[in-house]
Write an enzyme that holds these catalytic residues in place. Structure first.
Site, PDB file in Angstrom:
ATOM      1  N   ASP A 131      44.115 -23.640  26.137  1.00 36.17           N
ATOM      2  CA  ASP A 131      42.903 -23.657  25.324  1.00 36.17           C
ATOM      3  C   ASP A 131      43.078 -22.885  24.017  1.00 36.17           C
ATOM      4  OD1 ASP A 131      41.267 -25.154  26.936  1.00 36.17           O
ATOM      5  OD2 ASP A 131      40.557 -23.439  28.090  1.00 36.17           O
ATOM      6  N   ASN A 175      42.176 -22.103  38.818  1.00 33.97           N
ATOM      7  CA  ASN A 175      42.949 -20.907  38.480  1.00 33.97           C
ATOM      8  C   ASN A 175      43.613 -20.270  39.699  1.00 33.97           C
ATOM      9  OD1 ASN A 175      42.509 -21.066  35.715  1.00 33.97           O
ATOM     10  ND2 ASN A 175      40.531 -20.044  35.885  1.00 33.97           N
TER      11      ASN A 175
END
EC number: 2.5.1.7
Length: 431
Positions: free
Chosen positions: A119, A25
């Site tokens: 996701d 991330n």
């Protein structure tokens, strides 16, 4: 591309040392932000996972050169780029495609983005991105895609309607190129946001308040070249703490970035798992009590996720599996995503004692003996949690759709096998 399957023989104790990968991330917004400068950028400790590979393809599609010069070293040079229509198929693979809005707007004055993927863990708003970039001078039109246009970005006093990580990152990158001073308030402050800000400073940006919820950006910055090392992934460290606990194994997590682990360690201490710090290594001893700590007065405790610096949402799935191996009862409260809890039925099928109260809360009573099962990974973090459950279960488990795990964890089966796990990847890796 053939779907990936993990076949896991559970019940083996692990031992040894493992170094976490670079933070996924962090890597994604930093790769996108490398488009801000016309000069070469070298990024070290970049995780070679599906999501970073996809984003590298996307930045090449707008004219940047991007070459892997080592296993985890990426050289990017965005000497001249164009705001071409981005490939919808690539964008739908990863949510991080939205991170191209800020840098392409800054360099080209416009960008057209197909809807981002990622996701399936519940609705994930794009409103905060739109509102922040509009305040910096962009005009945003939504049809079957998002169109951002801004011939000129101007500094502003921006208040984010929620402390969204990716919206903070987009606004931060755009503000670096904007004329004047930007105040970015209610900003996310996660380690990966700090990593991006530090990368921008390395390029030449002037940013105050890194690590707080108010950042002050003095633009426009004159940006040069930089070599920057991405920090370790604190979510992977948390996953490894859970792995050591459920297998009752001693593990040394090297170069763990211990300065960012306070809330994670506190969360695991509630489950009776205490780690030790040695320099920048984290030691997880094997003699854990694995006894859930009741709240004061003997009340049932609660572990909940919140924006940083509290316990991170990305570790709730791992904490749930870990709690199944601990003595006592605990309420897990996942506040941020309404579909993240939906993998617990797989754990119940394996023998876990869990009551799913609603999309956000589950009660776990442990310890439970888990047995092997066939599962399908719905997202990165639930997939890793299933892998933990499979490694500590008796018998053999099959995890289908393991592609999801590999979107977030680099060569995880190889690295866990080196510690003593028995995980077979189908198909086997080539090179």
């Amino acid at each position: 591309m053939a779907p990936i399957q993990y076949i896991v023989e559970g019940g083996h104790r692990l031992s040894g040392s493992i170094e976490p990968s670079g933070n996924k991330n962090s890597a994604l917004p930093i790769i996108a932000a490398a488009l801000l400068t016309e000069h070469p950028v070298t990024l070290e400790n970049v995780p070679r996972i599906r999501d970073t590979e996809t984003l590298v393809e996307l930045i090449r599609s707008v004219g940047a050169s991007a070459e892997w010069t080592g296993r985890n070293t990426l050289h990017i040079h965005a000497k001249s780029i164009r705001a071409a229509d981005l490939d919808p198929e690539l964008c739908v693979r990863i949510r991080a495609s939205i991170l191209l809005a800020g840098p392409l707007l800054a360099r080209c004055g416009e960008v057209m983005l197909p809807p981002p993927g990622g996701d399936v863990i519940g609705r994930r708003r794009l409103d905060t991105h739109v509102l922040a970039l509009e305040q910096l001078g962009a005009k945003v039109t939504a049809t079957d895609r998002l169109e951002f246009r801004a011939p000129r970005l101007a500094g502003a006093d921006v208040f984010l309607d929620e402390p969204s990580v990716t919206a903070t990152e987009n606004a931060l990158v755009a503000a670096v190129a904007a004329d004047g001073v930007t105040y970015l308030r209610n900003a996310a402050s996660e380690p990966h946001v700090q990593d991006l800000a530090n990368f921008l400073v390395a390029l030449g940006a002037k940013i105050e308040g890194i690590g707080t919820n108010t950042m002050i950006i003095h633009g426009p910055a004159t940006l040069g070249e930089a070599t920057y090392r991405i920090q370790p992934d604190h979510i992977e460290v948390g996953s490894l703490i859970g792995l050591a606990a459920v297998t009752r194994s001693p593990l040394r997590i090297t170069r763990a970035g211990v300065e960012h682990l306070r809330s994670i360690r506190m969360g695991f201490e509630r489950l009776g798992i205490v780690c030790r710090v040695e320099g920048d290594d984290l030691i997880v001893p094997s003699n854990q009590t694995l006894k859930i700590q009741d709240d004061f007065g003997g009340h049932v405790p609660k572990l909940e996720d919140q924006p940083w610096p509290a316990f991170p949402a990305d570790l709730m799935s791992i904490a749930i599996v870990t709690a199944t191996q601990c003595e006592g009862v605990i309420l897990m409260f996942e506040k941020m995503f309404e579909s993240r809890m939906f993998f617990v039925d797989k754990l119940i099928a394996m023998g876990a004692r869990i009551v799913l109260c609603d999309p956000h809360r589950a009660i776990i009573a442990g310890p439970s003996r888990l047995h092997g099962a066939t599962m399908t990974s719905p997202d990165i973090r639930a997939g890793m949690a299933m892998l933990l459950a499979a490694v500590c279960a008796q018998g053999t488990s099959t995890i289908n759709n393991a592609d999801q795990i590999e979107r977030g964890y680099e060569r995880i089966e190889e690295r866990l096998n080196a510690l003593g796990a028995k995980i077979k990847r189908v198909p086997e890796r080539k090179g």
